[in-house]
Write an enzyme that holds these catalytic residues in place. Structure first.
Site, PDB file in Angstrom:
ATOM      1  N   HIS A   1       1.337   2.853  -6.503  1.00 39.33           N
ATOM      2  CA  HIS A   1       0.389   2.025  -7.240  1.00 39.33           C
ATOM      3  C   HIS A   1      -0.496   2.919  -8.105  1.00 39.33           C
ATOM      4  CE1 HIS A   1      -2.814   3.155  -4.503  1.00 39.33           C
ATOM      5  NE2 HIS A   1      -2.236   2.573  -3.463  1.00 39.33           N
TER       6      HIS A   1
ATOM      7  N   LYS B   1     -11.475  -4.651  -5.361  1.00 37.32           N
ATOM      8  CA  LYS B   1     -10.693  -3.734  -4.538  1.00 37.32           C
ATOM      9  C   LYS B   1      -9.221  -4.120  -4.674  1.00 37.32           C
ATOM     10  CE  LYS B   1     -10.369  -1.964   0.024  1.00 37.32           C
ATOM     11  NZ  LYS B   1     -10.446  -2.149   1.421  1.00 37.32           N
TER      12      LYS B   1
ATOM     13  N   LYS C   1      -2.991  -6.219  -1.501  1.00 34.06           N
ATOM     14  CA  LYS C   1      -1.778  -7.020  -1.622  1.00 34.06           C
ATOM     15  C   LYS C   1      -2.138  -8.494  -1.611  1.00 34.06           C
ATOM     16  CE  LYS C   1       1.011  -3.638   0.766  1.00 34.06           C
ATOM     17  NZ  LYS C   1       1.818  -3.300   1.903  1.00 34.06           N
TER      18      LYS C   1
END
Ligand code: MSP
Length: 670
Positions: free
Chosen positions: A18, A298, A301
């Site tokens: 990521h 933040k 997922k």
């Protein structure tokens, strides 16, 4: 000869790459390139951290063996970095050479007396792969970093005598004030060590996915003992050729996130000291950076806002992402990855500032100097002013890279581009051309071309391929660092008269508001499995539409979902169906009611959102693919669907999935 070795953390394979991982990895690549430009022998290492309870559990949850699982995910990391123009070595903790090295390290520490057997009981956070003291926990026994419950662990273990290294570490920090950067982080580590170090449990018996402790079959090594050693194991044994990169022969910089600083600044040097490394053989620096949030939130997922760097690269190219990561965030504090800011920075710094400077200069040269670098005559006050900016900014850029401050280095680089743009406006080459002052015109254009050449070198660590494109337009070969040769520019020197310039082309085409909006939509975070771009399921409640991106439809395919096991796939019963009847559903614009032969005693009723694309008669007699074991869906008023057809596209332009050839209804797809 100076040697530079920069590392990223090795990434856990329970996640896919990521933007947070990309941040460190791109920074490390840029630093390596900078040191190569100075003529240093330089290398970079990244890789994957593949052992431990977290990985073992993730593999099991996906129905794979740990080995199969780590092979897959590690490959995804390895493939990602070249797409971001990262040139790096890559290590896996499952590599046999790494395992052998770590076992030797263990033996050495054991021989010197800093490992002993005992029993341990405490709280453990699997997310951190670390024990937690009662004091550190949030109410409800939650890990403060992961906000998840910790587990009580009690087992036989080997302890590492960390307490013994408390004083030596403190005096090492004192003698090497730059070992931990930035200074605020250093203070945190020093206070932590000052508050007292307890011996550390470094082996586990409750799972097996790890490096076996030599001579102790039931124990595997604590994953951090194994992982930290990667930095050194990669270079092979002491005395080997590659070991020249390790201190004292080379300078080692570990880039890490603030969450894992303690492991690197306390445990790692302690392990090395305990294995007989001297202070001169410890890493040179551990640099901790902050965390990136995404558009103010933040990354998580569950919020579907995890930014996949490969997606950004697909939309904008690698160099825009690299530039933004290196320029937008101060390396140290936390930062926010804001997509709109990324596009604005692209337009302003890359398109309008640097891109325009190149365009304007080459355009003037094509018209006025026959496409060649003209000779430079006497410098006037404007040239002296620009020369001064170049001198001070190139020095500032050099210092900034040396201090691991990419944002400042790029700020200094772009200060030259801004000054050169201002210089064009003030020196007005078009006026010199009009008045026939060829000497003045030549001096202005030669000065500009050299400023561009300097920029093409200074930008190379951050934007290697754009630097090469720019240099081709300037009639120069790509930057090619050589060991022992310092290529970092210092001042205007006036070379190159007579050199043929290349073909000019926009380096960073800018875009207007509409294009910007379209790009923003396309950039909206699409994590593996986050959301499909078009309605896949024609029996989804047609009025509320199937889940789709919350943004304008994109031309790019959505990211492919995380892998599933074959068993998980085969739980979905897909069959060939033959449409027997089809009719509109009264008062429901989008719905059709079909009966579909699936080789069963009776045809099934399926309600599907197909009516905006198909008239009922178009479907009768067609082969379709049906998910037959989805729970029935109640649309109200006695309308119940007993299956789902597969299709793709927006509701007004759907394409049905079908099968070629003559296949009996009820045949299963596998
Ligand atoms: N495997 C360990 C490191 C072992 S190094 C000997 C690990 N892996 S990790 O994959 O969980 O994290 C790797 C790095 O990614 C850490 O430095 C962590 O700080 C960083 N990041 C994870 N999320 C991040 C952001 N949102 N922003 C910036 N960096 C972040 O820890």
């Amino acid at each position: 000869m100076a040697r530079f070795y920069v590392t990223t953390p090795i990434y856990y394979v329970n996640d896919v790459p990521h933007i947070g991982h990309a941040y460190t990895t791109v920074a490390a690549d840029a630093l390596r390139r900078f040191h190569a430009l100075l003529g240093e022998e330089s290398r970079m290492l990244t890789g994957t951290d593949e052992h431990g309870l977290k990985v073992e559990r993730e593999a099991l949850a996906r129905g794979k063996s740990p080995k199969e699982f780590v092979d897959d995910v590690s490959a995804r990391f390895r493939e990602t970095w070249p797409e971001l123009e990262v040139e790096s070595d890559f290590i896996r903790t499952t590599d046999p050479a790494h395992k052998a090295f770590v076992q030797d390290l263990w033996r050495e520490i054991e021989k010197r007396g800093d490992l002993y057997e005992g029993e341990y009981e405490d709280w453990y956070c699997v997310g951190c792969e670390s024990f937690k003291t009662e004091k550190e926990l949030l109410p409800g026994n939650l890990c403060p970093l992961h906000n998840k419950p910790v587990e009580r662990l009690k087992e036989k273990t080997f302890f590492f005598r960390l307490s013994k290294w408390e004083k030596p570490l403190l005096s090492f920090y004192e003698r090497h004030p730059k070992f931990i950067e930035p200074a605020t982080r250093r203070n945190e580590v020093v206070s932590f060590v000052e508050s007292g170090l307890k011996d550390l449990s470094v082996s586990r018996t409750s799972f097996t996915w790890g490096i076996p402790v030599p001579g102790q079959d039931r124990h595997v090594m604590y994953v951090w003992f194994d992982a930290l050693a990667n930095y050194r194991s990669f270079l092979g044994p002491k005395g080997g050729a590659e070991a020249r990169f390790w201190p004292p022969g080379g300078r080692v910089v570990h880039l890490v996130g603030k969450d894992i600083l303690r492991f690197h600044a306390v445990y790692w040097p302690a392990f090395l000291l305990a294995a007989g490394y001297t202070e001169d053989e410890l890493p040179s620096q551990v640099f901790a950076h902050g965390f990136l949030t995404v558009d103010g939130q933040k990354m998580s997922k569950s919020l579907h806002n995890v930014v996949d760097p490969r997606h950004v690269v697909k939309v904008l190219g690698p160099e825009v992402l690299r530039y933004h990561l290196l320029r937008a965030f101060v390396f140290g504090p936390d930062g926010d990855f804001d997509h709109a800011a990324l596009l604005e920075r692209y337009n302003a710094d890359l398109g309008k500032n640097l891109g325009n400077l190149l365009n304007r200069t080459l355009g003037l040269c094509a018209k006025l100097t026959g496409g060649k670098v003209p000779p430079r005559g006497d410098l006037g006050p404007l040239e002296h002013e620009l020369a001064q900016t170049i001198e001070s900014s190139s020095a500032a850029g050099r210092t900034a890279w040396e201090e691991v401050a990419p944002h400042r280095a790029l700020e200094a680089t772009w200060a030259i581009a801004s000054a050169a743009n201002l210089y064009v406006d003030r020196a007005a080459p078009w006026a010199a051309a009009k008045s026939g002052d060829t000497a003045r015109l030549s001096t202005i254009l030669a000065t500009l071309l050299e400023a561009l050449e300097i920029l093409s070198v200074m930008m190379w660590p951050a934007l290697p391929s754009k630097s090469a494109e720019m240099r081709a337009q300037l009639g120069l070969p790509p930057v090619a660092p050589k060991v022992g040769e310092d290529l970092w520019p210092a001042r205007l020197t006036g070379p190159g008269a007579g050199r043929a310039l290349g073909e000019g082309a926009p380096l960073f085409p800018t875009f207007d508001k509409d294009k910007q909006a379209a790009l923003l939509a396309e950039l909206a975070p699409t994590r593996a499995g986050a959301a499909p771009a078009a309605s896949p399921a024609t029996n989804a409640p047609a009025d509320t539409a199937a889940p789709s991106l919350a943004v304008a439809p994109s031309t790019a395919a959505p990211a492919v979902s995380a892998s599933i096991t074959y068993d998980q796939f085969s739980a979905v019963d897909l069959r060939i169906g033959l449409v027997k009847t089809c009719e509109k559903v009264p008062k429901k614009d989008k719905l059709l009611r079909l009966t579909v032969d699936l080789g069963e005693a009776e045809p099934r009723t399926i309600i599907a959102g197909l009516a905006l694309t198909f008239a009922p008669e178009q479907l009768v007699g067609r082969n379709v693919i049906v998910v037959t074991n989805l729970a029935p869906r109640d649309f109200g008023k006695g309308l119940v669907s007993h299956g789902m057809l597969l299709a793709t596209g927006p509701s007004e332009a759907l394409h049905l999935a079908t099968i070629d050839g003559d296949v009996a209804p009820g045949s299963r797809l596998k």
